[in-house]
Structure formats: C-alpha cells, structure tokens
Motif scaffolding. Structure first.
Motif, mmCIF file in Angstrom:
data_model
loop_
_atom_site.group_PDB
_atom_site.id
_atom_site.type_symbol
_atom_site.label_atom_id
_atom_site.label_comp_id
_atom_site.label_asym_id
_atom_site.label_seq_id
_atom_site.Cartn_x
_atom_site.Cartn_y
_atom_site.Cartn_z
ATOM 1 N N THR A 68 21.417 5.072 2.681
ATOM 2 C CA THR A 68 22.197 5.544 3.903
ATOM 3 C C THR A 68 23.204 6.379 3.239
ATOM 4 O O THR A 68 23.760 7.676 3.751
ATOM 5 N N LEU A 72 20.648 9.734 1.866
ATOM 6 C CA LEU A 72 20.266 10.378 3.253
ATOM 7 C C LEU A 72 21.241 11.709 3.702
ATOM 8 O O LEU A 72 20.246 12.653 3.856
ATOM 9 N N TRP A 97 17.353 5.592 10.727
ATOM 10 C CA TRP A 97 18.110 6.821 10.418
ATOM 11 C C TRP A 97 17.928 8.011 11.520
ATOM 12 O O TRP A 97 18.393 9.131 11.403
#
Length: 350
Positions: A68, A72, A97
C-alpha cells in the motif's frame, strides 16, 4: 469514446467470479479492466478481448502495509495518466484498495459506481479497518448498487444517503447449463462457504445432532476464520479449508439439500450456487435472504435449533415438497441469468 474502468482486485472466494460474470457480457469496446496478478481465477475468455491490466496485490497483512505504501502509488499514477479516457469507475465489490481509486476519480469529478454487498459488516468480520474503508467507499462513491432492498434500506438509513441507489440482484455463480437429477437417496446435508460466526454453523450442528439420524450425513465445507468447536460424530464431515472449484462442483452435485443457517445476513452468494444446482434449501428467515428465494423456492425456518431441525427433517422426508422445490429452482435459474444482471448493471454505468 470514453470508457468505464472496472476494478476487480480480489484474489479468491466468489467476489471475483461475481465481477467477471457481469463485465464479460459488456461490449469489449466500452471498458478497461484492472485485475490482480495474484488471483486464483483465470478469465473465462481471452484477455486480448479486453484491455486488461494486472497489478500485484497482497497475500498477507505485512504485504498489505508494504504494498500500500510503496507499490500502490504506481498503479494509481498509471490510472492518473489515463484519466481522460474514463467517465466512470465501476467497483463490483469491496477491496482494501478501492478507496484510493475512488478518491482519484472524485478528484477529477468522475462518476464512481460501487456495488455494496454488505452495508453493515457481520459479527466476527467487523474489524476496524474494513469497516472504516467500506464506510468511506459508500460515502465517497457517487452512486451505489445493492443486491437486495434490505441492504439498500439499511445503508440509506444509517448513512442518511441522498445519492442515487439501485438494486440489481445476485446472478447465478456457476455458469454451467447442466441439468442435475435430484432425489432423496443418500441424504447428504451440505453447509458451504467461508465460516464466520454469523453463519450459524454451531446452530446447524446442534440441530443436526438433535435430528439423530445415523443414515443422514452432514458435510461442512469451507475455511473458518475463527476457532469453531466442531462436533465429533461419524456422520459429520468437516472440510475446514479453501475449497477449489472442482471440489465445489462435486459437493453440490452429491448433496441432497443445502442449509443456510445464518443468524444474520444481508444476502448470500451460496444461495445462487444452490439455485444453479437445483439443490433444495433450508434457509433461516434473516436479513435479505427472502428476497433471493420466495416461499415456494425454499423451506424457511427460524434461526433456532428446533425450527432448523424440523425444517431439515421435513425436506428430507417429504418427496413431493422436495421435487416441487427442484422444479421451482429450475425456473428461478432462468430469471437470474448473468446476461440480464449484466444488462441492468451496464444501463446504470453508461
């Protein structure tokens, strides 16, 4: 022509199958697809048919934190540079997400359509992070799709929603058109699905034990997410793990009846599997389940030991009732085809 961006980052269980069953019926020129490289499922159609992008997702809590923070941002940046080609983001289910992409699309004033499967998370699954992210996704999406009127009413009231909402029912998960010949021989009672506290496995075992029929077998198949105290009986078989697709097919073909003993519920994807296999069901009168099946399509009971026991006993002994349910489920299966569900969804997105 601007497109829809469909994001389906789930790795296993029924949600990625739910999503693919909808978007595979869309016109391939109308959308792009963002999937997880780590998904257990293969597409049922050639990837080149659609514009498919795959990204790495996490397999553990540690990976979630690392990916993350450090991975991401790259797919988000990739989406940022493609933003001009999209006019709507479609999220078929909750994912950790999702919120990042929702905020990106909202930043550009784009529509975000999010399908809410569980507006209020169930007992045993109501951990802080999923609850917060799901709530924020509901609030920041511009439009919401629900699977039942029950969930729509709960979420609308709890969140005091003023945005557009729609109800599109859950389709049939298994796409096979095979006919299944059902009868009362063998007498196998099946519970299937990931085992959470709200799903009433203890209630089912107590009811089955009280049934006291050594010629009837109970199969509990699904990965538990808490410490279940299973009854030790010769006629109770427990498969406590993730169930592969081929094994699901075998379980449903061999079962005599399917039991949905949920203590609380919004809707159930397992019911759609039961419909697909023409498998008569005993269901508890909870949540939105009665929107998925009516009074002539299942045996309905209270979420109580004696009521559930009596419902199972009735369905295993009443051959006329059993055969009527099989016939009614065959009709139900036609009503819930993915072509119809996909068409309803696409009409919302376009």
């Amino acid at each position: 022509m601007r497109k829809i961006l469909v994001i389906s980052l789930g790795r296993k269980n029924s949600l990625p199958v739910y999503a693919s069953s909808i978007y595979e019926h869309f016109d391939s020129s109308t959308f792009d697809l963002l999937l997880s490289k780590d998904s257990y499922y293969k597409l049922d159609f050639p990837e080149k048919q659609f514009n498919v992008t795959k990204i790495k997702t996490y397999n553990s809590g540690v990976q979630f934190l690392i990916y993350t923070l450090f991975y991401l941002p790259f797919p988000l940046l990739m989406t940022f540079f493609k933003m001009k080609r999209y006019n709507v983001l479609y999220l078929p289910y909750f994912h950790f997400w999702n919120l990042h992409f929702i905020l990106l699309f909202r930043l550009f004033g784009k529509r975000v359509v999010y399908t809410v499967h569980d507006g209020v998370l169930h007992s045993g699954e109501n951990s802080f992070l999923p609850r917060v992210l799901n709530n924020l996704s509901i609030r920041f999406a511009t439009e919401l799709i629900f699977l039942t009127n029950y969930v729509q009413s709960i979420v609308t009231e709890n969140f005091n929603l003023k945005k557009k909402t729609y109800v599109v029912p859950h389709g049939i998960l298994n796409k096979s058109e095979t006919e299944y010949n059902r009868n009362l021989q063998g007498k196998k009672v099946l519970f299937f699905g990931r085992i959470s506290k709200y799903k009433g496995v203890e209630l089912l075992m107590e009811s089955f034990d009280k049934l006291n029929d050594p010629n009837t077998n109970l199969i509990i198949a699904g990965e538990s997410i808490y410490d279940v105290q299973y009854l030790k009986r010769d006629n109770i078989k427990v498969i406590d793990r993730y169930i592969e697709e081929a094994e699901i097919d075998k379980l449903f073909k061999e079962a005599t009846i399917l039991v949905i003993p949920y203590i609380e519920s919004t809707q159930s994807g397992v019911i759609s599997l039961g419909i697909n296999y023409n498998l008569p069901m005993v269901c508890t009168q909870t949540g939105g389940l009665q929107e998925q099946l009516n009074n002539i399509e299942a045996v309905w009971v209270k979420a109580e030991v004696d009521s559930l026991k009596n419902g199972i006993d009735l369905l295993l002994k009443d051959e006329l009732l059993y055969n009527n349910l099989v016939g009614n489920l065959k009709k139900k299966k036609i009503e819930l085809s993915w072509e119809q569900i996909s068409k309803q969804t696409f009409n919302i997105l376009r």
